[in-house]
Design an enzyme around this catalytic site. Structure first.
Site, short mmCIF file in Angstrom:
data_model
loop_
_atom_site.label_atom_id
_atom_site.label_comp_id
_atom_site.label_asym_id
_atom_site.label_seq_id
_atom_site.Cartn_x
_atom_site.Cartn_y
_atom_site.Cartn_z
N SER A 114 -4.69 -0.64 -4.08
CA SER A 114 -3.11 -1.25 -3.78
C SER A 114 -3.17 -2.85 -4.02
O SER A 114 -2.35 -3.54 -4.58
CB SER A 114 -2.55 -0.97 -2.57
OG SER A 114 -2.68 0.31 -2.31
N ASN A 115 -4.32 -3.55 -3.51
CA ASN A 115 -4.57 -4.87 -3.39
C ASN A 115 -4.42 -5.67 -4.87
O ASN A 115 -4.37 -6.85 -5.02
CB ASN A 115 -5.82 -5.37 -2.81
CG ASN A 115 -5.60 -4.94 -1.26
OD1 ASN A 115 -4.56 -4.43 -0.63
ND2 ASN A 115 -6.61 -5.00 -0.39
N SER A 129 46.08 -13.47 -7.26
CA SER A 129 46.64 -13.68 -5.97
C SER A 129 47.10 -12.27 -5.67
O SER A 129 48.00 -11.74 -6.52
CB SER A 129 47.23 -14.89 -5.81
OG SER A 129 48.13 -14.71 -4.42
N SER A 130 47.05 -11.72 -4.43
CA SER A 130 47.97 -10.53 -4.04
C SER A 130 49.24 -11.03 -3.57
O SER A 130 50.21 -10.19 -2.96
CB SER A 130 47.32 -9.84 -2.75
OG SER A 130 46.98 -10.77 -1.75
N THR A 174 0.62 -1.33 -0.09
CA THR A 174 0.13 -0.06 0.03
C THR A 174 0.75 1.26 0.12
O THR A 174 0.64 2.18 -0.82
CB THR A 174 -0.92 0.07 1.20
OG1 THR A 174 -1.80 -1.07 1.30
CG2 THR A 174 -1.85 1.49 1.37
N LYS A 177 49.67 -16.22 -10.42
CA LYS A 177 48.46 -17.03 -10.19
C LYS A 177 47.13 -16.56 -10.65
O LYS A 177 46.92 -15.12 -10.75
CB LYS A 177 48.23 -17.19 -8.90
CG LYS A 177 47.24 -18.37 -8.17
CD LYS A 177 47.23 -18.45 -6.87
CE LYS A 177 46.50 -20.02 -6.49
NZ LYS A 177 45.14 -19.79 -6.50
N VAL A 178 46.36 -17.41 -11.59
CA VAL A 178 45.26 -16.98 -12.13
C VAL A 178 44.01 -17.81 -11.64
O VAL A 178 43.97 -19.06 -11.79
CB VAL A 178 45.05 -17.01 -13.70
CG1 VAL A 178 43.90 -16.46 -14.38
CG2 VAL A 178 46.37 -15.96 -14.01
N THR A 180 33.29 -40.58 -13.48
CA THR A 180 32.18 -40.83 -12.41
C THR A 180 32.73 -41.02 -11.01
O THR A 180 33.79 -41.66 -10.67
CB THR A 180 31.03 -42.22 -12.90
OG1 THR A 180 32.17 -43.42 -12.68
CG2 THR A 180 30.94 -41.97 -14.03
N HIS A 181 32.11 -40.46 -10.31
CA HIS A 181 32.42 -40.50 -8.68
C HIS A 181 33.72 -39.84 -8.44
O HIS A 181 34.61 -40.08 -7.60
CB HIS A 181 32.42 -41.92 -8.02
CG HIS A 181 31.34 -42.61 -8.21
ND1 HIS A 181 30.41 -42.72 -7.14
CD2 HIS A 181 30.80 -43.39 -9.02
CE1 HIS A 181 29.25 -43.62 -7.21
NE2 HIS A 181 29.57 -43.96 -8.63
N HIS A 203 -6.22 14.24 -7.46
CA HIS A 203 -5.92 13.61 -6.20
C HIS A 203 -5.53 12.27 -6.22
O HIS A 203 -5.72 11.55 -7.02
CB HIS A 203 -7.41 13.68 -5.54
CG HIS A 203 -7.32 13.50 -4.12
ND1 HIS A 203 -7.12 12.18 -3.58
CD2 HIS A 203 -7.26 14.16 -2.79
CE1 HIS A 203 -7.07 12.23 -2.13
NE2 HIS A 203 -7.51 13.40 -1.82
N GLU A 258 33.42 -19.04 -10.04
CA GLU A 258 33.18 -18.68 -8.64
C GLU A 258 32.00 -17.72 -8.64
O GLU A 258 31.06 -17.74 -7.85
CB GLU A 258 34.34 -17.95 -8.06
CG GLU A 258 35.76 -18.98 -7.78
CD GLU A 258 36.97 -18.37 -7.42
OE1 GLU A 258 36.81 -17.10 -7.32
OE2 GLU A 258 37.92 -19.11 -7.57
#
Length: 468
Positions: free
Chosen positions: A140-141, A318-319, A100, A324-325, A187-188, A129, A331
């Protein structure tokens, strides 16, 4: 101090800073719902602007508003759609469960901006108005759930489905391009029989194509709109033909096949169609999570992992470790997938919480659903553009692994028996010799081994993978 003006609603006077186009009810909501930092989703505001414009046109056609009043509402709605008044909609999702306050925020801004355009003072309610004119024939509903459906449908149709199709095409292209590359199936997480790299990527494409169909099917239910039900679903206060006329305008504005709900009481008391759409997004999220994790596992390395895939070097990883990539697109996609799953849980619980003729979890439902739609579209496009388009196989690594896998012995089992085939694999592993050497040592003829254990034959014929 900033100058203020006094506005009135049914509860009395409220002081509002000059320059604000909202009115008394919005100001009260700001005082009572200072919850969080994020306002209602912009997509919902855009949906409301389209809805109010459609209602104004329908009300004018049915003699409920003058042509001049309708034109003013339409002009302000166009300004809202152009982004001119974004700062005038500060309310968070965490207000009334019916929406509302947000509906009144929209009504008040339209009315006060119309006053400015007509040379009147904001708050004068001249010539419009907020309730009597901007909210005419509605509640509103029924407007809030209608705006929920409009916003969700547009986001799905314009953003999610196109991004999903692009990612599906990207995976299908890789499936076709890499159909000739043999690799070790797993597999597994253990070595299995040989397969084709193209088969792996075509499987991704097939999953995504099925998700596209699921979402499209769920979207059909979102095309039914609650508009016309007003307070509880009975339509009290709406003139005959109002919903049909307004929804026809909405369909023309958006190009989507919106129609009036078959059952207004159902459309306002529950939000099953949106829950189904959210559930289809959760299924998509599961697919994206699998793809992200499969790709980063296949790309693990570059020297001490599976290293079958070479991913684009998008940024340093990496910092502290030079050179490193990391698989950051994987991610990102995995995190987005988990957030969509979590959002679906909120949508599910919110939809289940409807009581009698009103579900009072509407802002919760649409906030989470719209976030899922935005995240899904953005993430799929990013993953497709920054990873899928430019990843490459390590052909030498693939060939070496295919030669070394012990599970090619599976092709011998129907001829020499399962137990004898197992002993060959065990001998090759224990003595660290090629499978072929172990097989020949245990009496298998070279010609038979070469015929049955050919990796290309074991992987089956190359499939003609397409985009559809």
């Amino acid at each position: 101090m900033k100058s203020q003006r006094t506005e009135y609603d049914s509860m009395g006077p409220v002081e509002i800073a000059d320059g604000r186009l909202w009115g008394a009810q919005t100001q009260r909501a700001l005082a009572h719902f200072a919850i969080g930092e994020t306002p209602m989703p912009h997509a919902l505001l855009s949906a409301y602007a389209r809805l109010k414009k459609a209602c104004a046109l329908a009300n004018s056609e049915l003699g409920q508003l003058t042509a001049a009043q309708s034109a003013l509402i339409c002009q302000v709605c166009d300004e809202i759609l152009a982004g001119r008044h974004d700062a005038q909609f500060p309310l968070p999702p965490w207000t009334s469960g019916s929406g509302t306050q947000f509906n009144m925020n929209v009504n008040e801004v339209i009315a006060n901006r119309a006053s400015e355009l007509a040379g009147e003072a904001p708050g004068s309610h001249q010539p419009l108005h907020p309730n009597d004119h901007v909210n005419r024939s509605t509640s509103s509903n029924d407007t809030f759930p209608t705006a929920m459906h409009i916003a969700a449908a547009l986001a799905t149709h314009q953003h999610v489905l196109p991004a999903l199709a692009r990612l599906q095409h990207g995976c299908a292209d890789k499936g076709r391009e890499w159909n000739g590359l043999l690799k070790v199936g797993r597999t597994h997480l253990m070595d299995a029989v040989p397969m084709r790299m193209g088969q792996e990527w075509q499987a991704f494409a097939s999953q995504l194509l099925a998700a596209h169909a699921d979402i499209s099917h769920a979207l059909a239910g979102v095309m039914q709109l609650a508009l016309g039900g007003t307070a509880v679903g009975s339509g009290l206060g709406a003139p005959p033909g109002f919903a049909r006329a307004a929804i026809l305008h909405l369909a023309n504005f958006t190009g989507l096949p919106f129609r009036e709900a078959d059952d207004h009481f159902s459309a306002q008391g529950a939000h099953d169609a949106l829950a189904r759409l959210s559930a289809s997004l959760k299924t998509l999220a599961g697919i994206l999570f699998k793809i992200a994790n499969d790709v980063r596992l296949l790309a693990s390395g570059p020297r001490c992992g599976l290293a079958e895939l070479k991913l684009p070097d998008n940024e340093p990883g990496s910092s502290i470790m030079p050179g490193k990539v990391n698989p950051t697109q994987c991610e990102m996609l995995a995190m987005v997938a988990l957030q969509i799953m979590a959002n679906d849980q909120a949508v599910t619980l919110g939809n289940a919480g409807g009581m009698l003729q009103m579900n009072v979890y509407k802002p919760l439902i649409i906030r989470n659903l719209l976030e899922s739609l935005r995240l899904a579209g953005d993430a799929m496009d990013s993953f497709n553009r920054h990873l899928v388009a430019n990843c490459q196989p390590d052909s030498a690594r693939l060939a070496r692994d295919v030669e070394n896998t012990l599970m090619r012995v599976t092709a011998l089992a129907p001829v020499i028996g399962y137990e004898q085939a197992a002993r060959i694999a065990q001998r090759a592993l224990a003595q660290d010799v090629p499978l072929r050497v172990a097989a020949l040592q245990m009496g298998v003829e070279a010609a038979l081994f070469d015929k049955l254990c050919d990796a290309g034959e074991m992987a089956g014929p190359a499939r003609q993978t397409g985009r559809d």
